[in-house]
Design a protein around this motif. Structure first.
Motif, short mmCIF file in Angstrom:
data_model
loop_
_atom_site.label_atom_id
_atom_site.label_comp_id
_atom_site.label_asym_id
_atom_site.label_seq_id
_atom_site.Cartn_x
_atom_site.Cartn_y
_atom_site.Cartn_z
N VAL A 919 19.17 99.65 114.67
CA VAL A 919 18.51 100.63 114.76
C VAL A 919 20.31 101.36 115.72
CG1 VAL A 919 16.68 102.17 116.05
CG2 VAL A 919 16.92 99.91 114.95
N LEU A 920 20.07 102.96 114.29
CA LEU A 920 20.69 104.22 115.92
C LEU A 920 19.89 104.53 117.17
CD1 LEU A 920 22.46 106.05 111.98
CD2 LEU A 920 23.87 104.53 114.10
N ALA A 921 21.02 105.14 117.23
CA ALA A 921 20.20 105.57 118.45
C ALA A 921 19.66 107.19 118.17
CB ALA A 921 21.22 106.11 120.15
N ASP A 922 18.06 107.53 118.28
CA ASP A 922 17.73 109.09 118.04
C ASP A 922 18.86 109.68 119.01
OD1 ASP A 922 16.22 110.40 117.43
OD2 ASP A 922 14.50 109.98 118.67
N GLY A 923 19.28 111.01 117.88
CA GLY A 923 19.75 112.09 118.47
C GLY A 923 22.01 111.58 118.31
N ALA A 924 22.10 110.21 117.95
CA ALA A 924 23.30 110.25 117.89
C ALA A 924 23.80 111.49 116.74
CB ALA A 924 23.56 108.33 117.41
N TYR A 925 25.22 111.09 117.63
CA TYR A 925 26.36 112.53 116.95
C TYR A 925 26.98 111.46 115.68
CZ TYR A 925 24.71 116.78 118.43
OH TYR A 925 23.84 117.90 118.73
N ALA A 926 27.53 111.87 114.93
CA ALA A 926 28.86 111.24 114.05
C ALA A 926 29.83 111.95 114.48
CB ALA A 926 28.21 111.89 112.18
#
Length: 1001
Positions: A919-926
């Motif tokens: 699960v990706l972190a909420d608000g994570a930047y690409a």
């Protein structure tokens, strides 16, 4: 010093004890803190803000700039209390402010010694270089110096209340003009509210002693009060100050209920919120100081203020008082002082001659009157010791020195036009009286373009009793008539007082004073603004009075320029060579005097600061061990954990059960706004990006709402109820905001459109019945036909279920077969219990907001606040299909046509799936290659929603990625908690049932 005689307001048989700076003192019942300090010979009461110069009392009312103290301890601690407005009570504790270590010895006075290096605007030129000094030197010093009092360190547990009232006529001011206005309006049958900021009625008249209707002013006031108290349509309040006047006849008044009696039970203060058909401002006038060198030495005060202290409280500043004036009114102070047994060595009059009735009375008592004269300078440091006299038309050369311990000054009068001006009332310059007065031809205008505020008495520029009281009575009669009351109020009272010769404007004393004297003439006592500062502002190009105000800080202290503004703009006018009317005035803004924050808040504190809103079945959720989360002001169930179940596992169970059986959701918090009227369809076409006017009755349509700038602000399903009525659903947190948004446009832009809106969110309970067995559950209850053909997707119908009147919407936010059922809020709990009972055999379970979010993300549905952040437009979310091509305009259309909004490189919505299933972190930047100009890593997108999908058994996410829809299948890297990156593939944001087969059954 306390006088043996005088003191009409004090009870000398009732001593009251208090402390000032730790020193125990005595006053009497009826004293103000100011008069009690003078009675104890405490002439020094504070220090100025900038130079820390010694300051004494200058005035006796709300205009006092120097007498600011800290009152009380603990929960009674209150900084910046004005001593002239504090009624004395036993046990009062007061401390002076803005000094270190003590009032008598303040090291800050060193600023005064270097004042030549601290002129007006010095901070704009000083705190620039070197740049490194700002953070480590300048800012710490400024922060330590800022402010006058200490903020309380403990909570205030007293009660403050708000009171709403509607009246025909609201009269502000309890002097003779205000009393006459209330009398006229009351006799005419109007519902009247009369307020007076002090504890006594009558104003200046009862001090100065004119006759009204052949009797003393005090006798007339007493008789009038008796008649007003006998009128059931008149309410009267003392210690109640008119604070502000606003549009549509709305006004605020601040009443001090128990400040003077802290042991009395009940609210401490009350804020009146008044709706008035007409408002009469009988707010009187403020005496102006004179500008002469060292006019700030303690013991220099206004002549009328000294008269008030002597007559009302039986106190004086000194035994030997010099009076300096440019008008006849100050001679009343000489008469009052003489009658009290005090010495007046001279009256210094700047006019060429003084031959009026009052000056002749003063001469007859043996008091010298020096005409064409001025004060060259005041002698003394912490107290007046004398004055030097010079010619008014000279440069300040001393002609005589007079020993004295008090100076009473009078530079004329300025009507209190603040309330008149708050809502757009204009002023006109009265050259004969050297004052700005209300322009009766340009009053504050109401919704129909008619004036709703009338100035009366001295506040209208009528300085004499006969004119003032007649004007007040006429204002009350006019206000009652404008409010629709036509009963005749009778004859206006007749006033009479001594005739007066014209005043002569004096803005600098002496007129040709050199710079060294002008640099010691104070205009703004609290902020240490001098005549030379205003002249410097003009010299440096600040020609606008508003610019000069900010450059010098003239009128920016807690008294908001009540004493200084007129003198300051007159000095500016002379420096610019421009007439005073062309210079104009600064802007008058409410409140009239500072209001305590607690009074503004009222009961909106602690648990009531933001009251928790609860749905009709909140108690049921609580009994089921719901884990609540705040959503706006609501508390909604996040999930319903069972036993030792974790929140994550509880959410997974709820999602799975809803997908396989049936789930129940409390959706009562969703906004529900009725929009009705002949122009309702036209209005909604402007509110939403798509067409609503062509929506068929009985049908629903998903709609987007944008701000003027084109950014997406809310979404929801709109249902058409009948030919001219629509029901707009909004997000939970958006109901009040969107309703206000609608009303803003209706009232301010499209005011002639026939549209009515009502927020009915709390009038209905609304429940979602979701899942493959949803129809089976409702059919088991019975009462309505709910098949696919009888109630198709995106339609609604009224009917009955289990004997309950319901409105059923066939809409889905989960991708499953779904019904949303609205019932009256009072029947919500009973209907929910019915759903639970009939759902139990089908495996029905309640689910919370997190399961709702997971299921909507699996379907690729957006969520306002997750996929939007105030910079996102519908096109970024691939919602072009919801933007109508059939209509010419809607709110936000032009904003979306801007070049930046149509940039092909904008970040757009995509689905994201990690290569490892995490699960990706909420608000994570690409992350992207390279760094930006600030040395930060470049980015190319961010995660907006991310969950573990129990349906798909892996992590899913939605995000905004640069040119995202054009990059399907591409793998990019996202930041993760603890450092490093995780790879994810760009994919379709619809992860589940893309064809919509499960909801269309």
């Amino acid at each position: 010093m306390r006088l043996r005689t005088n003191g009409r307001l004090v009870a000398k048989n009732r001593p009251v004890h208090f402390t000032f700076n730790g020193r125990r003192m005595q006053g009497y019942a009826g004293d103000t803190l100011a008069s009690a300090l003078l009675a104890n010979d405490q002439v020094l009461v504070g220090r100025s803000f900038k130079y820390h110069r010694p300051r004494g009392l200058v005035a006796a009312g709300a205009e006092e700039p120097n007498g600011l103290v800290e009152l009380g301890r603990g929960d009674r601690q209150e900084p910046n209390a004005r001593v002239t407005q504090v009624d004395l009570y036993d046990g009062l504790v007061a401390r002076s402010q803005n000094h270190r270590p003590s009032l008598e010895f303040d090291v800050g006075v060193i600023n005064s010694k270097v004042s030549r290096f601290l002129p007006a605007g010095f901070y704009y030129k000083t705190f620039i270089q070197p740049r490194a000094f700002w953070k480590h030197v300048y800012e710490p010093i400024i922060r330590r110096s800022a402010g006058l009092g200490a903020a309380p360190e403990t909570g205030d547990d007293h009660t403050y209340e708000h009171f709403n009232v509607t009246v025909d006529v609201f009269v502000v001011g309890g002097g003779i003009a205000g009393l006459a206005a209330a009398l006229a309006a009351g006799r005419a049958g109007a519902r009247v509210l009369l307020v007076e900021q002090t504890a006594q009625w009558g104003g200046r008249a009862v001090v100065d002693g004119p006759t009204i209707d052949g009797r003393s002013a005090q006798d007339w006031v007493n008789a009038t009060l008796g008649e007003l108290h006998g009128l059931p349509n008149v309410d009267m309040r003392v210690r109640c100050q008119g604070a502000g006047v606003f549009d549509h006849g709305y006004a605020l008044a601040h009443e001090r209920l128990t400040d003077h009696a802290p042991r009395q039970r009940g609210p401490r203060q009350r804020l009146w919120r008044i709706r008035a058909g007409q408002i009469v401002t009988a707010t009187g006038a403020i005496e102006r100081p004179l500008s002469f060198a060292y006019n700030d030495v303690p013991g220099v005060l206004l002549a009328a203020a000294l008269r008030d202290y002597v007559v009302n409280f039986g106190v004086a500043v000194g035994e030997r008082t010099v009076i300096v004036t440019n008008n006849d009114d100050a001679y009343r102070t000489a008469l009052a002082l003489h009658a009290a047994g005090l010495e007046v060595p001279a009256v210094i009059d700047a006019r060429p001659q003084a031959k009026g009735e009052l000056p002749e009375q003063v001469r007859a008592l043996g008091i010298r009157v020096l005409t064409n004269s001025a004060i060259g300078a005041v002698e003394g440091g912490k107290r007046v010791t004398g004055v030097s006299v010079c010619a008014q038309d000279g440069i300040g050369g001393q002609t005589e020195a007079i020993a004295c311990d008090c100076v009473a000054m009078s530079g004329g009068w300025s009507p209190v036009v603040h309330l008149w001006s708050h809502c757009g009332g204009k002023l006109v310059w009265d050259a004969a009286q050297a004052m700005f007065r209300p322009d009766a031809d340009r009053p504050p205008l109401g919704a129909k373009g008619e004036g709703f505020v009338t100035a009366a008495g001295i506040a209208n520029g009528h300085l004499f009793t006969a004119e003032a009281i007649a004007d007040g009575f006429g204002a009350g009669r006019k206000a009652a008539a404008a409010a629709g009351l036509t009963r005749k109020p009778g004859q206006a009272p007749m006033g009479d007082d001594a005739a007066e010769d014209p005043m002569v404007p004096v803005w600098i004393m002496p007129a040709k004073a050199p710079y060294d004297l002008r640099a010691k003439m104070w205009l703004d006592y609290q902020n240490d603004v001098k005549v030379s500062d205003v002249q410097l502002a003009a010299q440096e190009g600040f020609q606008s009075v508003e610019h000069a105000k900010r450059y010098t800080t003239l009128g920016m202290a807690t008294d908001q320029g009540k004493l200084s503004n007129i003198n300051g703009l007159a000095v500016l006018s002379d420096a610019l060579g421009t007439a005073i009317p062309q210079v104009g005035t600064t802007t008058f803004r409410p409140p009239y005097t500072p209001l305590p924050l607690a009074a503004i808040a009222g009961v909106a504190r602690d648990a009531l600061f933001q009251p928790i809103r609860k749905t009709p079945i909140y108690d049921w959720h609580d009994a089921q061990n719901a884990d609540f989360e705040p959503v706006g002001q609501w508390r909604r169930p996040y999930t319903y954990p069972r036993g030792e179940e974790s929140l994550h596992d509880a959410v997974a169970r709820e999602v799975t059960n809803t997908r396989e059986n049936v789930g129940l959701l409390d959706a009562s918090t969703l906004g529900k706004i009725i929009v009705k009227g002949p122009d309702a369809g036209r209005f909604l076409d402007m509110m939403y990006t798509n067409m609503m006017s062509n929506l068929g009755v009985g049908k629903c349509r998903y709609g987007l709402m944008c701000s003027e700038n084109g950014f997406l602000m809310d979404d929801g399903v709109v249902a058409r109820l009948d030919d001219d009525t629509w029901l707009c659903h909004t997000t939970t947190g958006g109901a009040d905001r969107i309703h206000a948004h609608m009303e803003d446009w209706l009232q301010c832009e499209w005011w002639d459109w026939q549209v009515y809106t009502a927020n009915v969110t709390e009038q209905f309970a609304q429940f979602a019945v979701v899942g493959p067995k949803a129809r089976q559950l409702l059919e088991g209850i019975g009462g309505m036909a709910l098949s696919k053909d009888e109630l198709p997707f995106m339609q609604w119908a009224d009917g009955q279920l289990g004997g309950f009147d319901v409105r059923v919407f066939r809409i889905s936010f989960s991708g499953e077969l779904s019904y949303e059922i609205a019932v009256a809020a009072g029947q919500g709990a009973a209907f929910w219990e019915l759903l639970v009972k009939h759902g139990a055999p089908l495996g029905a379970m309640p689910y919370g907001t997190e399961a709702l979010h997971v299921m909507r993300a699996e379907k690729g549905f957006i969520m306002i606040g997750d996929e939007t952040d105030g910079t996102v437009i519908p096109q970024d979310l691939n919602l072009d299909w919801a933007i109508s091509k059939k209509k010419d305009d809607f709110l936000g259309k032009r904003g979306q046509m801007r070049t930046h909004m149509q940039d092909p490189d904008r970040w757009k919505l995509v689905g994201l799936e990690t290569l490892d299933g995490s699960v990706l972190a909420d608000g994570a930047y690409a992350v992207d290659v390279g760094d930006n100009a600030n040395g930060q890593r470049n980015t190319q997108g961010r995660v907006t929603s991310t969950y573990h999908s129990p349906t798909l058994k892996r992590g899913i996410a939605m995000g905004l990625v640069k040119r995202g829809p054009d990059r399907m299948g591409e793998v990019i890297s996202f930041t993760k908690e603890g450092g490093g990156t995780v790879e994810a593939r760009i994919c379709d944001p619809v992860f589940y049932d893309k064809a919509g087969e499960k909801q269309n059954v």
